[in-house]
Scaffold this active site. Structure first.
Site, PDB file in Angstrom:
ATOM      1  N   ARG A  68      28.847  21.275 -37.362  1.00 28.94           N
ATOM      2  CA  ARG A  68      28.549  22.540 -36.687  1.00 28.94           C
ATOM      3  C   ARG A  68      29.739  23.488 -36.740  1.00 28.94           C
ATOM      4  O   ARG A  68      29.583  24.713 -36.873  1.00 28.94           O
ATOM      5  CB  ARG A  68      28.148  22.256 -35.236  1.00 28.94           C
ATOM      6  CG  ARG A  68      27.639  23.468 -34.473  1.00 28.94           C
ATOM      7  CD  ARG A  68      26.970  23.044 -33.189  1.00 28.94           C
ATOM      8  NE  ARG A  68      26.516  24.208 -32.437  1.00 28.94           N
ATOM      9  CZ  ARG A  68      26.940  24.516 -31.218  1.00 28.94           C
ATOM     10  NH1 ARG A  68      27.808  23.742 -30.598  1.00 28.94           N
ATOM     11  NH2 ARG A  68      26.491  25.577 -30.607  1.00 28.94           N
ATOM     12  N   HIS A  72      29.622  27.383 -37.991  1.00 26.85           N
ATOM     13  CA  HIS A  72      30.025  28.503 -37.138  1.00 26.85           C
ATOM     14  C   HIS A  72      31.215  29.249 -37.716  1.00 26.85           C
ATOM     15  O   HIS A  72      31.400  30.430 -37.426  1.00 26.85           O
ATOM     16  CB  HIS A  72      30.330  28.002 -35.721  1.00 26.85           C
ATOM     17  CG  HIS A  72      29.105  27.777 -34.898  1.00 26.85           C
ATOM     18  ND1 HIS A  72      28.918  28.336 -33.649  1.00 26.85           N
ATOM     19  CD2 HIS A  72      27.977  27.067 -35.158  1.00 26.85           C
ATOM     20  CE1 HIS A  72      27.735  27.975 -33.178  1.00 26.85           C
ATOM     21  NE2 HIS A  72      27.149  27.193 -34.070  1.00 26.85           N
ATOM     22  N   ASP A  73      32.007  28.581 -38.516  1.00 25.47           N
ATOM     23  CA  ASP A  73      33.101  29.264 -39.205  1.00 25.47           C
ATOM     24  C   ASP A  73      32.554  30.144 -40.322  1.00 25.47           C
ATOM     25  O   ASP A  73      32.820  31.346 -40.381  1.00 25.47           O
ATOM     26  CB  ASP A  73      34.085  28.241 -39.770  1.00 25.47           C
ATOM     27  CG  ASP A  73      35.267  28.892 -40.468  1.00 25.47           C
ATOM     28  OD1 ASP A  73      35.712  29.968 -40.007  1.00 25.47           O
ATOM     29  OD2 ASP A  73      35.747  28.333 -41.467  1.00 25.47           O
ATOM     30  N   VAL A  76      30.305  33.611 -39.765  1.00 23.56           N
ATOM     31  CA  VAL A  76      30.826  34.793 -39.073  1.00 23.56           C
ATOM     32  C   VAL A  76      31.689  35.637 -40.015  1.00 23.56           C
ATOM     33  O   VAL A  76      31.217  36.603 -40.602  1.00 23.56           O
ATOM     34  CB  VAL A  76      31.569  34.393 -37.788  1.00 23.56           C
ATOM     35  CG1 VAL A  76      32.072  35.626 -37.044  1.00 23.56           C
ATOM     36  CG2 VAL A  76      30.627  33.593 -36.868  1.00 23.56           C
ATOM     37  N   GLY A  78      33.133  34.376 -42.717  1.00 18.60           N
ATOM     38  CA  GLY A  78      33.251  33.618 -43.948  1.00 18.60           C
ATOM     39  C   GLY A  78      34.032  32.346 -43.684  1.00 18.60           C
ATOM     40  O   GLY A  78      34.580  32.138 -42.597  1.00 18.60           O
ATOM     41  N   SER A  82      38.632  30.949 -39.280  1.00 16.90           N
ATOM     42  CA  SER A  82      38.951  31.869 -38.190  1.00 16.90           C
ATOM     43  C   SER A  82      38.496  31.312 -36.847  1.00 16.90           C
ATOM     44  O   SER A  82      39.093  31.616 -35.808  1.00 16.90           O
ATOM     45  CB  SER A  82      38.311  33.245 -38.435  1.00 16.90           C
ATOM     46  OG  SER A  82      36.899  33.148 -38.529  1.00 16.90           O
ATOM     47  N   ASN A 100      29.814  29.986 -29.303  1.00 21.27           N
ATOM     48  CA  ASN A 100      30.799  28.956 -29.646  1.00 21.27           C
ATOM     49  C   ASN A 100      31.287  28.155 -28.443  1.00 21.27           C
ATOM     50  O   ASN A 100      32.096  27.234 -28.606  1.00 21.27           O
ATOM     51  CB  ASN A 100      32.008  29.598 -30.336  1.00 21.27           C
ATOM     52  CG  ASN A 100      31.674  30.095 -31.730  1.00 21.27           C
ATOM     53  OD1 ASN A 100      30.746  29.607 -32.368  1.00 21.27           O
ATOM     54  ND2 ASN A 100      32.429  31.083 -32.193  1.00 21.27           N
ATOM     55  N   HIS A 201      20.280  19.904 -37.968  1.00 20.03           N
ATOM     56  CA  HIS A 201      19.899  19.526 -36.600  1.00 20.03           C
ATOM     57  C   HIS A 201      19.315  18.119 -36.529  1.00 20.03           C
ATOM     58  O   HIS A 201      18.873  17.690 -35.474  1.00 20.03           O
ATOM     59  CB  HIS A 201      18.891  20.532 -36.036  1.00 20.03           C
ATOM     60  CG  HIS A 201      19.501  21.843 -35.685  1.00 20.03           C
ATOM     61  ND1 HIS A 201      18.760  22.944 -35.310  1.00 20.03           N
ATOM     62  CD2 HIS A 201      20.804  22.242 -35.638  1.00 20.03           C
ATOM     63  CE1 HIS A 201      19.567  23.957 -35.068  1.00 20.03           C
ATOM     64  NE2 HIS A 201      20.811  23.561 -35.258  1.00 20.03           N
ATOM     65  N   THR A 202      19.324  17.396 -37.644  1.00 24.33           N
ATOM     66  CA  THR A 202      18.868  16.011 -37.625  1.00 24.33           C
ATOM     67  C   THR A 202      19.875  15.102 -36.925  1.00 24.33           C
ATOM     68  O   THR A 202      19.568  13.952 -36.617  1.00 24.33           O
ATOM     69  CB  THR A 202      18.593  15.501 -39.053  1.00 24.33           C
ATOM     70  OG1 THR A 202      17.914  14.248 -38.980  1.00 24.33           O
ATOM     71  CG2 THR A 202      19.866  15.339 -39.851  1.00 24.33           C
ATOM     72  N   SER A 250      15.621   9.852 -34.975  1.00 22.14           N
ATOM     73  CA  SER A 250      16.837   9.154 -35.435  1.00 22.14           C
ATOM     74  C   SER A 250      18.032  10.078 -35.230  1.00 22.14           C
ATOM     75  O   SER A 250      18.589  10.610 -36.188  1.00 22.14           O
ATOM     76  CB  SER A 250      16.705   8.754 -36.907  1.00 22.14           C
ATOM     77  OG  SER A 250      16.336   9.872 -37.704  1.00 22.14           O
ATOM     78  N   ASP A 255      19.004  12.246 -41.885  1.00 20.44           N
ATOM     79  CA  ASP A 255      17.838  11.956 -42.713  1.00 20.44           C
ATOM     80  C   ASP A 255      16.861  13.115 -42.612  1.00 20.44           C
ATOM     81  O   ASP A 255      17.214  14.196 -42.126  1.00 20.44           O
ATOM     82  CB  ASP A 255      17.188  10.632 -42.291  1.00 20.44           C
ATOM     83  CG  ASP A 255      16.819  10.607 -40.799  1.00 20.44           C
ATOM     84  OD1 ASP A 255      16.682  11.685 -40.187  1.00 20.44           O
ATOM     85  OD2 ASP A 255      16.667   9.502 -40.244  1.00 20.44           O
TER      86      ASP A 255
END
Length: 349
Positions: A68, A72-73, A76, A78, A82, A100, A201-202, A250, A255
């Site tokens: 994540r 998130h880097d 925003v 690139g 940052s 964040n 998000h798995t 899971s 997966d």
């Protein structure tokens, strides 16, 4: 019964043997290379993989945190690390922006720990941006996902984004598919990329406040009743501070079960479930839910494309001595002096 740590070992082994994709690589951005540190730091990827094997075995949740952090880097300013910068007199850091606030604090510490180990071995030649990108890849592999080469050669940025820019560039959990596709389209990512990258998000967890708008005051009709009832137990009020797994099948394995969740109306966020509700993306979700290798191939393509967003290369930016501050920052405190001395001695001895 198999323990969580034993399960992780099994997952890692199967990932390395069976799930190394041969997806066609996207074109490289000028300045990046598949073998950038071959001469200057040939041990780079080995150092990161070995350290993360221990970190993720001890706490599998850190895999989702590191993955994540890379998202998130990149979305925003690139992929310039940052998001790792602390605030300064010039303004608050990206870390204080609302999207964040739930980034794992431990993730930042892991990246800087990796930076210390790499700089002690190779000198100050590897950017925090590249370390973050490799750590994200290894987090996928070490939880059962596809292995892939990461283009390297990023430099670290000198600036951080405003809170509004952070909000404007990240996809909120309450966003619908139209917003998701629009946000990614401006970055050169298409519908397949959007659905594939959402598959991150798995693994991982979410705070209740990211989805309780689907439970209170009225239940979202696109949510499975059994899931809704279970979530109401974990999140008894709209402002509950509890957390739940994002993938009900899971949660600690990378997966394609996330897509099976969506096909059964068991997606957690609006931004997730609407990918199956919307006709523009439903077939992509279904294809990934039925074919894990297809998902892995498309995820790799999406990650390589995302990992090259607005990168700094060559003489741009810098190679930070510390991931949380720019080299030119003049602020010095006792803790910083002690840490620098410790790093110097560890490198010498």
């Amino acid at each position: 019964m198999v323990s969580p740590s034993s399960l992780l070992v099994l997952v890692v082994c199967s990932s390395l043997i069976f799930f190394v994709t041969e997806a066609q690589r996207p074109a490289l951005v000028k300045g990046l290379s598949w073998s950038f540190y071959e001469s200057s730091c040939p041990q780079l990827e080995s150092i990161i993989r070995k350290r993360l094997e221990k970190q993720i075995k001890d706490d599998v949740g850190q895999a989702a945190g590191l993955l994540r952090l890379h998202f998130h880097d990149c979305f925003v300013l690139g992929c310039d690390s940052s998001v790792l910068l602390d605030g300064s007199a010039g303004g608050p850091s990206e870390q204080t922006a609302i999207p964040n606030l739930t980034l794992r604090k431990k993730s930042f510490k892991i990246i800087d720990d990796l930076r210390k180990r790499i700089h002690a071995e190779c000198g100050q030649v590897v950017s925090c941006s590249d370390i973050t990108a490799i750590a994200a890849r290894d987090s996928v592999v070490l939880t059962g996902g596809p292995n892939y080469d990461v283009p390297l050669g990023r430099r670290d940025g000198l600036n951080f984004a405003t809170e509004q820019a952070t909000i404007d560039n990240l996809v909120a959990p309450f966003a619908n598919t139209t917003t998701v596709l629009a946000r990614l389209a401006v970055k050169g990512l298409d519908a397949t990329d959007a659905v594939a990258l959402s598959g991150a998000h798995t693994i991982g967890i979410s705070h209740c406040t990211s989805f309780t708008d689907r439970l209170y005051p009225n239940q979202d009709p696109t949510m499975d009743n059994t899931l809704a009832n279970n979530l109401k137990v974990s999140c008894p009020t709209a402002d509950s501070n509890n957390t739940v797994n994002m993938d009900v099948r899971s949660p600690n394995v990378f997966d394609n079960k996330y897509y099976v969740d969506l096909m059964n109306r068991q997606g957690l966020f609006t931004s997730d479930q609407d990918l199956f509700t919307d006709e523009r993306t439903r077939d992509i979700v279904t294809s990934f839910g039925k074919d894990q290798k297809l998902f892995f191939d498309k995820f790799v393509i999406g990650m390589i494309k995302m990992g090259q967003l607005n990168v700094l290369t060559g003489g741009q930016g810098e190679i930070r001595k510390r991931c949380d501050r720019r080299n030119k920052d003049k602020k010095v405190d006792i803790a910083t002096v002690v840490e620098d001395l410790e790093e110097t001695f560890s490198a010498l001895f």
